[in-house]
Every structure is written in C-alpha cells, then in structure tokens.
Design a protein around this motif. Structure first.
Motif, PDB file in Angstrom:
ATOM      1  N   ARG A 186      88.671  41.798 -76.755  1.00 47.52           N
ATOM      2  CA  ARG A 186      89.858  42.291 -77.444  1.00 47.52           C
ATOM      3  C   ARG A 186      90.004  41.638 -78.820  1.00 47.52           C
ATOM      4  O   ARG A 186      90.352  42.316 -79.812  1.00 47.52           O
ATOM      5  CB  ARG A 186      91.099  42.021 -76.599  1.00 47.52           C
ATOM      6  CG  ARG A 186      92.366  42.647 -77.163  1.00 47.52           C
ATOM      7  CD  ARG A 186      93.550  42.428 -76.211  1.00 47.52           C
ATOM      8  NE  ARG A 186      94.692  43.194 -76.668  1.00 47.52           N
ATOM      9  CZ  ARG A 186      95.558  42.809 -77.593  1.00 47.52           C
ATOM     10  NH1 ARG A 186      95.377  41.614 -78.197  1.00 47.52           N
ATOM     11  NH2 ARG A 186      96.571  43.577 -77.954  1.00 47.52           N
ATOM     12  N   SER A 234      94.842  45.653 -68.394  1.00 49.26           N
ATOM     13  CA  SER A 234      95.965  45.987 -67.517  1.00 49.26           C
ATOM     14  C   SER A 234      95.515  46.151 -66.068  1.00 49.26           C
ATOM     15  O   SER A 234      96.307  45.967 -65.139  1.00 49.26           O
ATOM     16  CB  SER A 234      96.646  47.265 -68.013  1.00 49.26           C
ATOM     17  OG  SER A 234      95.792  48.393 -67.848  1.00 49.26           O
ATOM     18  N   GLN A 274      90.246  51.459 -83.160  1.00 47.98           N
ATOM     19  CA  GLN A 274      91.526  51.493 -82.456  1.00 47.98           C
ATOM     20  C   GLN A 274      91.365  52.028 -81.024  1.00 47.98           C
ATOM     21  O   GLN A 274      91.988  51.524 -80.081  1.00 47.98           O
ATOM     22  CB  GLN A 274      92.526  52.346 -83.243  1.00 47.98           C
ATOM     23  CG  GLN A 274      92.959  51.709 -84.556  1.00 47.98           C
ATOM     24  CD  GLN A 274      93.796  52.640 -85.409  1.00 47.98           C
ATOM     25  OE1 GLN A 274      93.744  53.857 -85.253  1.00 47.98           O
ATOM     26  NE2 GLN A 274      94.564  52.057 -86.335  1.00 47.98           N
ATOM     27  N   LYS A 275      90.511  53.053 -80.842  1.00 50.21           N
ATOM     28  CA  LYS A 275      90.249  53.573 -79.494  1.00 50.21           C
ATOM     29  C   LYS A 275      89.562  52.522 -78.626  1.00 50.21           C
ATOM     30  O   LYS A 275      89.873  52.382 -77.444  1.00 50.21           O
ATOM     31  CB  LYS A 275      89.381  54.826 -79.578  1.00 50.21           C
ATOM     32  CG  LYS A 275      90.121  56.047 -80.114  1.00 50.21           C
ATOM     33  CD  LYS A 275      89.198  57.263 -80.143  1.00 50.21           C
ATOM     34  CE  LYS A 275      89.944  58.489 -80.679  1.00 50.21           C
ATOM     35  NZ  LYS A 275      89.071  59.696 -80.743  1.00 50.21           N
ATOM     36  N   ASP A 282      92.396  47.157 -73.764  1.00 53.09           N
ATOM     37  CA  ASP A 282      93.740  46.897 -73.255  1.00 53.09           C
ATOM     38  C   ASP A 282      93.958  47.549 -71.890  1.00 53.09           C
ATOM     39  O   ASP A 282      94.607  46.981 -71.010  1.00 53.09           O
ATOM     40  CB  ASP A 282      94.789  47.420 -74.252  1.00 53.09           C
ATOM     41  CG  ASP A 282      94.883  46.553 -75.506  1.00 53.09           C
ATOM     42  OD1 ASP A 282      94.458  45.374 -75.431  1.00 53.09           O
ATOM     43  OD2 ASP A 282      95.377  47.044 -76.534  1.00 53.09           O
ATOM     44  N   ASP A 283      93.389  48.753 -71.721  1.00 54.71           N
ATOM     45  CA  ASP A 283      93.505  49.426 -70.424  1.00 54.71           C
ATOM     46  C   ASP A 283      92.782  48.633 -69.338  1.00 54.71           C
ATOM     47  O   ASP A 283      93.291  48.484 -68.211  1.00 54.71           O
ATOM     48  CB  ASP A 283      92.936  50.851 -70.525  1.00 54.71           C
ATOM     49  CG  ASP A 283      93.045  51.610 -69.217  1.00 54.71           C
ATOM     50  OD1 ASP A 283      94.183  51.872 -68.772  1.00 54.71           O
ATOM     51  OD2 ASP A 283      91.989  51.930 -68.622  1.00 54.71           O
ATOM     52  N   GLN A 284      91.598  48.122 -69.656  1.00 48.95           N
ATOM     53  CA  GLN A 284      90.869  47.309 -68.686  1.00 48.95           C
ATOM     54  C   GLN A 284      91.620  46.013 -68.373  1.00 48.95           C
ATOM     55  O   GLN A 284      91.642  45.555 -67.231  1.00 48.95           O
ATOM     56  CB  GLN A 284      89.473  47.005 -69.211  1.00 48.95           C
ATOM     57  CG  GLN A 284      88.558  48.221 -69.256  1.00 48.95           C
ATOM     58  CD  GLN A 284      87.184  47.885 -69.775  1.00 48.95           C
ATOM     59  OE1 GLN A 284      87.035  47.035 -70.655  1.00 48.95           O
ATOM     60  NE2 GLN A 284      86.165  48.552 -69.237  1.00 48.95           N
ATOM     61  N   ARG A 291      87.684  43.299 -81.139  1.00 48.37           N
ATOM     62  CA  ARG A 291      88.150  44.627 -81.535  1.00 48.37           C
ATOM     63  C   ARG A 291      89.231  44.530 -82.598  1.00 48.37           C
ATOM     64  O   ARG A 291      89.295  45.349 -83.535  1.00 48.37           O
ATOM     65  CB  ARG A 291      88.689  45.381 -80.308  1.00 48.37           C
ATOM     66  CG  ARG A 291      87.673  45.627 -79.212  1.00 48.37           C
ATOM     67  CD  ARG A 291      86.512  46.461 -79.699  1.00 48.37           C
ATOM     68  NE  ARG A 291      85.515  46.628 -78.635  1.00 48.37           N
ATOM     69  CZ  ARG A 291      84.340  47.229 -78.805  1.00 48.37           C
ATOM     70  NH1 ARG A 291      84.011  47.692 -80.013  1.00 48.37           N
ATOM     71  NH2 ARG A 291      83.489  47.344 -77.813  1.00 48.37           N
ATOM     72  N   GLU A 342      89.608  54.700 -86.658  1.00 52.20           N
ATOM     73  CA  GLU A 342      90.040  55.351 -85.406  1.00 52.20           C
ATOM     74  C   GLU A 342      89.182  54.908 -84.222  1.00 52.20           C
ATOM     75  O   GLU A 342      89.694  54.672 -83.124  1.00 52.20           O
ATOM     76  CB  GLU A 342      89.982  56.869 -85.566  1.00 52.20           C
ATOM     77  CG  GLU A 342      91.035  57.429 -86.530  1.00 52.20           C
ATOM     78  CD  GLU A 342      90.937  58.936 -86.679  1.00 52.20           C
ATOM     79  OE1 GLU A 342      90.053  59.532 -86.012  1.00 52.20           O
ATOM     80  OE2 GLU A 342      91.728  59.508 -87.449  1.00 52.20           O
ATOM     81  N   LEU A 369      89.905  49.361 -78.883  1.00 52.17           N
ATOM     82  CA  LEU A 369      90.934  48.389 -78.500  1.00 52.17           C
ATOM     83  C   LEU A 369      91.785  48.914 -77.346  1.00 52.17           C
ATOM     84  O   LEU A 369      92.119  48.153 -76.424  1.00 52.17           O
ATOM     85  CB  LEU A 369      91.813  48.059 -79.711  1.00 52.17           C
ATOM     86  CG  LEU A 369      92.965  47.086 -79.436  1.00 52.17           C
ATOM     87  CD1 LEU A 369      92.437  45.723 -78.997  1.00 52.17           C
ATOM     88  CD2 LEU A 369      93.866  46.950 -80.661  1.00 52.17           C
ATOM     89  N   ARG A 370      92.111  50.184 -77.390  1.00 46.52           N
ATOM     90  CA  ARG A 370      92.910  50.753 -76.295  1.00 46.52           C
ATOM     91  C   ARG A 370      92.144  50.709 -74.979  1.00 46.52           C
ATOM     92  O   ARG A 370      92.733  50.476 -73.916  1.00 46.52           O
ATOM     93  CB  ARG A 370      93.316  52.189 -76.643  1.00 46.52           C
ATOM     94  CG  ARG A 370      94.388  52.275 -77.717  1.00 46.52           C
ATOM     95  CD  ARG A 370      95.022  53.662 -77.746  1.00 46.52           C
ATOM     96  NE  ARG A 370      94.079  54.671 -78.221  1.00 46.52           N
ATOM     97  CZ  ARG A 370      93.942  55.025 -79.495  1.00 46.52           C
ATOM     98  NH1 ARG A 370      94.674  54.425 -80.443  1.00 46.52           N
ATOM     99  NH2 ARG A 370      93.091  55.968 -79.841  1.00 46.52           N
ATOM    100  N   VAL A 371      90.831  50.920 -75.023  1.00 49.21           N
ATOM    101  CA  VAL A 371      90.015  50.837 -73.802  1.00 49.21           C
ATOM    102  C   VAL A 371      90.053  49.418 -73.237  1.00 49.21           C
ATOM    103  O   VAL A 371      90.209  49.216 -72.027  1.00 49.21           O
ATOM    104  CB  VAL A 371      88.568  51.280 -74.099  1.00 49.21           C
ATOM    105  CG1 VAL A 371      87.671  50.974 -72.900  1.00 49.21           C
ATOM    106  CG2 VAL A 371      88.526  52.766 -74.423  1.00 49.21           C
TER     107      VAL A 371
END
Length: 402
Positions: free
Chosen positions: A108, A175, A164-165, A171-173, A111, A161, A167-169
C-alpha cells in the motif's frame, strides 16, 4: 464337633421344609378361594360419553442452529490474531480472527508513492499541453508537436488512474484480513491456531476453514416425516417438542419448511421438514434429539366410543348397543379418531352402552347385501370362465386351419 455339625444340618433342613410347607398352604388357600381358570377380566362394554379427541403425528429429529457459517478467509495469509475459542459468544461486528497484513501494508505504501509520482507527471504534462495549445493557436508550433503533448497528458492521466485502482485493490485485500462476526454467534469449532498459514476461499478446496459459528438463539429441528403423514402437515403448524437429553423439558415450535421431494432415510421414504423452535432453553444444544408431536386434527367435547366398539362391514360402520338383556346392531357415522377413540357424529346418544366384542347371539348386519355381493361375484367369475373357454376354442380352431 461332628455331632454338633450334624445337628446344625438337620436344623437347616427342618427350617427349609417348614418354609416350603407354609408357602404351599398359602397357595392352596388362594387357589380354593378363586375359581379355576379365572383371571382378571378385561371390560367387554363401554359407555358413550363426551371427551376430547386429538389425532397427532409423532416424529423425531436432530436439533441444529438455524444459521451456521463456515468461516474462511477470502485471501491467502497467516493467522496473526485469534481472540476467540470454542464455546465463546461473540457479538455482531466483533473480531473473529485477523491475517498478517505486513506485506499488504508495504504494498500500500508503494502504491501511494506511485500515485504521488503519477500526479506530478499529470501536472507537468497538463502545463505542457496548455502551453502547446496557445502556441498552436498562434501558429508557432506544428500540429505534430501539439498532438504529442496532448498524448503525453492523456497517458499521464491513465497512469494515475491505474495507480489509484491498484491502491483500491490493496485496500480491499487489507479489509479482508480482518474477519468479524456477521451476527451474534457462538463458536462451535476452531481447528486453526495462531501462526498457521491459510488459503483464501477462491483457492484450492474453497479455502481453509478457520472456525464454524452459529446463532444458538434461533434453532431448528430437522425431521424426516413419513410420506403417509406429510400430506396432513401444513406450514405454520404448532409443534410440541420434548428433548431426550433434558427430561421434563417441553416447549413449542412451528413448521417452517417441508421439502417438495421425497428422500429415503433408514429405508423409509419421507420428506425432510424443518421445525423452528421458540423460547429456547439454554440447556438445549445442537445435535440433541427432539421428539415431535404435531396435532393434525382435533374435536373437543364430542361423543366418543373406544375404537374396539366400532365394527366395519363392506364400508359400513356399526356398533352393538345394549338393550336390556341383549344387543342390537346400529349403524353409525364417525368423525375424528385417534389411536384409542372415535368421534360419533350420528347414531348414538350419551350414556348408551356398546359392546367391545362381537356378540355371538346377534346376526351380522346386511346379510342381504352380503349375499347379493357373493352372487354378483359368482356371476362375474362365470362370465370370465365363459370368455376364457371361447377364447381357447377360437385359438384352437385357428391353429387347425393353419
């Protein structure tokens, strides 16, 4: 010493003989007082009286939780936190276990650095694009230089973009490294320990089961109902329940679900049924056996007689009613019946006496109907024999011609 021993033996023999003689005397006295062959007699008559009749269905099943979940992580990892154990009660939203997220945290941070660099690139290319746009309008640069600047700006935006995607992946992992209770539950099993590596549910064998949890405040009974009885059941019926492991414990349940297709269990074809339990006692646990009593039909305060008093002849039901010194045959109509009594809809009055056995001196009912049936059967049989003979003759003649 020898004489004393012999006297002791003779004394024992005399005592035994005396006891045997007393027993014989008592038996002989009772035998004379009671006539030979007499035994406690069973009743042969019954009184027509009011009573409540209830026909019930009995079955048995296993108690289990209404909601039971196998908890498995969605991603691969190593157990870092495991604050619960077997039997622990967990509130909704509380932590069940957590995976080591050190690698994901490092990813993270990387990213975030990529995003910062991508933003700087976007700002630079955007300045160049705006400058080239002014120069192009003034005819100071070629169209090719302007187009290259615009392309660099678009590519920089795409790179931002993508970062940023990514990073979202991550963050999802992240969580998914913390698994919390989806509802108020109790931990049933927990085969995994801290430090053990586990696989995600999208991997081999649907992932590693870390624990199983269940809501023990809402439980059901899984029963197998015989196919002959299932047609009498309906959704929402009240069920009386007793638990074998807790003597004296009784409570209510409700028929929640009846399977649409039959299954075979213990060589008996039947239908799976779920009984939802109400007001569960804390002593009741999953896996206990429950005995079910399902009332199907009832009649309160109706005239009734024992089933032994009801006789059937060619579909007609009747009883033998006592009249002074003999019995008479009387047709009746019955309603609700259980395994002991039958409701009398028509044909008897309260207080009348009926026989529980067929009297030997009373003729059978409907003798004319029985004779007519025998005659009809004889005619049918004779007609069948004639048809068979005709068929055999025709077949024989045909073979002769051929």
């Amino acid at each position: 010493m020898v004489i004393h021993s012999n006297m002791k033996k003779w004394l024992i023999i005399i005592v035994v003989l005396a006891a045997g003689g007393a027993g014989y005397f008592y038996w002989n006295k009772n035998s004379k007082a009671r006539p030979a062959g007499q035994s406690p007699a069973r009743p042969t008559t019954a009184i027509v009286e009011s009573r409540s009749i209830q026909f019930v269905l009995t079955s048995a099943g296993d108690i289990g939780p209404a909601d039971q979940v196998s908890v498995r992580p969605e991603i691969n990892g190593r157990i870092s936190l495991l604050p619960v154990d077997i039997g622990d009660q967990v509130k909704k939203g509380e932590l069940l276990f957590a995976l080591d997220d050190q690698d994901l945290q490092t990813d993270r941070a990387s990213r975030l650095t990529d995003i910062e660099g991508a933003k700087l690139t976007v700002e630079k290319t955007h300045r160049n694009y705006e400058r080239n746009q002014r120069l192009s309008e003034a005819k100071l640069i070629s169209q090719e230089v302007f187009d290259d600047g615009k392309t660099d700006y678009d590519l920089a935006q795409n790179a931002l973009e993508r970062s940023q995607k990514a990073l979202r992946v991550v963050d999802d992992q992240l969580s998914k490294t913390r698994i919390v209770a989806p509802f108020d539950c109790t931990v049933l099993t927990r085969p995994i320990s801290i430090g053990q590596a586990v696989s995600g549910s999208g991997g081999f064998n649907s992932g590693t089961e870390v624990m199983t949890i269940a809501n023990l405040k809402e439980m059901i009974v899984n029963a197998h109902v015989n196919q002959a009885d299932v047609t009498r059941m309906k959704m929402g019926q009240t069920v009386d329940i007793e638990v074998e492991a807790v003597p004296g414990l009784k409570f209510k349940g409700t028929v929640q679900r009846i399977a649409p297709q039959a299954t075979i269990k213990n060589n008996i074809k039947g239908f799976a049924a779920q009984i939802f339990l109400k007001n569960i006692d804390p002593r009741v646990r999953p896996g206990m056996t429950a005995n079910l009593t399902i009332p199907l039909i009832s009649a309160d305060n109706v005239l009734a007689v024992p089933l032994a008093a009801v006789f059937t002849e060619q579909g007609d039901r009747y009883v033998y009613v006592k009249k002074e010194d003999n019995f008479e045959v009387r047709p009746i109509q019955i309603g609700v019946a259980d395994f002991q009594y039958a409701e009398i809809v028509d044909g008897l009055a309260s207080g009348e006496t009926v026989s529980l056995v067929r009297p030997s001196d009373v003729p059978e009912p409907n003798p004319g109907k029985k004779k007519k049936k025998k005659a009809d059967d004889a005619k049918v049989k004779a007609a069948q024999n004639t048809t068979d003979k005709t068929t055999n003759t025709a077949s024989s003649g045909k073979r002769a011609v051929l």
